[in-house]
Design a protein around this motif. Structure first.
Motif, short mmCIF file in Angstrom:
data_model
loop_
_atom_site.label_atom_id
_atom_site.label_comp_id
_atom_site.label_asym_id
_atom_site.label_seq_id
_atom_site.Cartn_x
_atom_site.Cartn_y
_atom_site.Cartn_z
N TYR A 30 -43.19 -17.67 31.68
CA TYR A 30 -42.19 -17.66 30.61
C TYR A 30 -40.76 -17.68 31.14
O TYR A 30 -39.81 -17.57 30.37
CB TYR A 30 -42.42 -16.45 29.70
N ASN A 31 -40.61 -17.85 32.46
CA ASN A 31 -39.27 -18.15 32.99
C ASN A 31 -38.84 -19.56 32.60
O ASN A 31 -37.65 -19.87 32.60
CB ASN A 31 -39.26 -18.02 34.52
N THR A 32 -39.80 -20.42 32.33
CA THR A 32 -39.51 -21.77 31.83
C THR A 32 -39.19 -21.65 30.35
O THR A 32 -40.06 -21.33 29.54
CB THR A 32 -40.71 -22.70 32.06
N GLN A 33 -37.94 -21.90 30.00
CA GLN A 33 -37.46 -21.62 28.65
C GLN A 33 -36.80 -22.88 28.08
O GLN A 33 -35.79 -23.37 28.61
CB GLN A 33 -36.48 -20.44 28.69
N GLY A 34 -37.39 -23.41 27.01
CA GLY A 34 -36.87 -24.64 26.45
C GLY A 34 -37.38 -24.92 25.05
O GLY A 34 -37.98 -24.05 24.40
N ARG A 35 -37.16 -26.14 24.59
CA ARG A 35 -37.58 -26.53 23.25
C ARG A 35 -38.17 -27.94 23.26
O ARG A 35 -37.76 -28.79 24.06
CB ARG A 35 -36.42 -26.45 22.25
N LYS A 36 -39.12 -28.17 22.34
CA LYS A 36 -39.82 -29.45 22.20
C LYS A 36 -39.29 -30.21 20.98
O LYS A 36 -38.82 -29.62 20.01
CB LYS A 36 -41.32 -29.23 21.97
N PHE A 37 -39.49 -31.55 21.05
CA PHE A 37 -39.20 -32.41 19.91
C PHE A 37 -40.30 -33.46 19.86
O PHE A 37 -40.62 -34.10 20.86
CB PHE A 37 -37.84 -33.08 20.07
N ASP A 38 -40.90 -33.65 18.68
CA ASP A 38 -42.01 -34.59 18.54
C ASP A 38 -41.52 -36.04 18.59
O ASP A 38 -40.56 -36.41 17.90
CB ASP A 38 -42.75 -34.36 17.23
N VAL A 39 -42.20 -36.86 19.42
CA VAL A 39 -41.84 -38.27 19.55
C VAL A 39 -43.12 -39.12 19.58
O VAL A 39 -43.27 -40.03 20.40
CB VAL A 39 -41.00 -38.53 20.83
N ALA A 40 -44.07 -38.80 18.70
CA ALA A 40 -45.37 -39.46 18.72
C ALA A 40 -45.25 -40.98 18.77
O ALA A 40 -44.52 -41.58 17.98
CB ALA A 40 -46.17 -39.05 17.49
N GLY A 41 -45.97 -41.58 19.73
CA GLY A 41 -45.97 -43.03 19.88
C GLY A 41 -44.98 -43.58 20.87
O GLY A 41 -45.05 -44.76 21.23
N ALA A 42 -44.05 -42.75 21.35
CA ALA A 42 -43.07 -43.24 22.33
C ALA A 42 -43.75 -43.46 23.67
O ALA A 42 -44.70 -42.77 24.04
CB ALA A 42 -41.94 -42.23 22.49
N ASN A 43 -43.28 -44.45 24.41
CA ASN A 43 -43.76 -44.62 25.78
C ASN A 43 -42.63 -44.69 26.80
O ASN A 43 -42.86 -44.98 27.98
CB ASN A 43 -44.70 -45.83 25.92
N ALA A 44 -41.41 -44.39 26.36
CA ALA A 44 -40.28 -44.30 27.27
C ALA A 44 -39.33 -43.21 26.79
O ALA A 44 -38.98 -43.16 25.61
CB ALA A 44 -39.54 -45.63 27.37
N LEU A 45 -38.93 -42.33 27.72
CA LEU A 45 -38.00 -41.23 27.42
C LEU A 45 -36.83 -41.32 28.38
O LEU A 45 -37.01 -41.62 29.57
CB LEU A 45 -38.68 -39.87 27.62
N SER A 46 -35.63 -41.02 27.90
CA SER A 46 -34.49 -40.92 28.81
C SER A 46 -33.45 -39.97 28.24
O SER A 46 -33.34 -39.81 27.02
CB SER A 46 -33.86 -42.29 29.08
N ILE A 47 -32.71 -39.34 29.15
CA ILE A 47 -31.65 -38.42 28.74
C ILE A 47 -30.67 -38.28 29.89
O ILE A 47 -31.04 -38.41 31.07
CB ILE A 47 -32.22 -37.05 28.34
N ASP A 48 -29.41 -38.03 29.57
CA ASP A 48 -28.39 -37.76 30.58
C ASP A 48 -28.39 -36.26 30.89
O ASP A 48 -28.40 -35.43 29.96
CB ASP A 48 -27.01 -38.19 30.09
N PHE A 49 -28.37 -35.91 32.17
CA PHE A 49 -28.44 -34.53 32.63
C PHE A 49 -27.30 -34.29 33.61
O PHE A 49 -27.12 -35.04 34.57
CB PHE A 49 -29.79 -34.30 33.31
#
Length: 262
Positions: free
Chosen positions: A87-106
């Motif tokens: 539980y040190n890993t702390q975050g949130r999910k968002f449903d993207v059913a059917g996607a086959n590519a993800l990207s985000i700026d970090f």
């Protein structure tokens, strides 16, 4: 002048069979994301343990997503059932059913240089045709470089950094599923750093943005921006019924032109 008719015929063939793409979600975090404790469509819901903050903040002259962990949420500050390092890993999910590519700026903060331990990054939950979970592809920043995880490796793999890497700048993290070849591709700023087995994955069911706390607890905010999840239909679009007749006519016309210029 070169004869353009053969090129026209090829354009008709390949254009008619081109793959179609769709945007599942695109978020620029210009306003606070909608949060939920439990799974709900269109919301960011808790994964493992809710981070202390998950909100839009002004950072480097623009609205960004700020994901914050707190010293108060180290092992000693959490409920007994959630005291473990999991539980040190702390975050949130968002449903993207059917996607086959993800990207985000970090944002790779200069404070991460020579820092020991995991920082956080982009996770995916990949599934097969029956929606059974097949893998958790992950790309995170750790000890001056990126690392990836998949169910096939069952371990973290250090993959270095992209060309031109610099602290104090945003980097684009991307994970793609090549279902036809059963592969995951992990890229940073468009440069592939790792490619490996997708374990039968066909699509993403959800994505997760994580910040990593410590046993003792740490106050740290990481920043994300420009989330994009897309789906590309790799099956070709059916050819129009009239296309074979059109191509036959073009072929005859080309032959006639050749005879006239012989």
């Amino acid at each position: 002048m070169k004869n353009k008719l053969p090129h026209l015929a090829l354009a008709l063939i390949f254009g008619a069979g081109a793959a179609q793409a769709a945007v599942i979600t695109a978020q620029d975090f210009s306003s606070d994301p909608l949060l939920s404790d439990t799974q709900a469509p269109g919301t960011w819901y808790t994964d493992r343990y809710a981070p202390a903050g998950f909100e839009t903040q002004d950072f480097m002259g623009d609205s960004r997503l700020a994901v914050t962990v707190s010293e108060a949420d180290g092992t000693a500050g959490r409920p007994a059932g959630q005291a473990g390092a999991f539980y040190n890993t702390q975050g949130r999910k968002f449903d993207v059913a059917g996607a086959n590519a993800l990207s985000i700026d970090f944002y790779i903060d200069s404070a991460f240089e020579n820092a020991q331990g995991r920082i956080g990054g982009l996770w995916g939950t990949a599934v097969d045709a029956g929606n059974a979970i097949t893998s958790y592809p992950i790309v995170e920043f750790f000890d001056n470089q990126f690392q990836i995880f998949t169910s096939a490796t069952a371990a973290w793999t250090a993959v270095g950094t992209q060309t031109g890497f610099a602290f104090g700048a945003f980097a684009n993290l991307a994970i793609e599923i090549d279902a036809a070849n059963d592969l995951f591709s992990f890229s940073v700023d468009g440069e592939e750093l790792y490619c490996g087995s997708a374990s039968g994955s066909l699509a993403f069911d959800n994505l997760i943005l994580q910040n990593i706390n410590t046993d003792a607890g740490v106050d740290r905010t990481i920043y994300f921006d420009n989330l994009l999840a897309t789906s590309a239909d790799v099956s070709p679009v059916p050819l129009p019924a009239s296309l074979p007749l059109l191509l036959a006519g073009l072929g005859g016309f080309v032959a006639l032109r050749r005879r006239r210029h012989a």
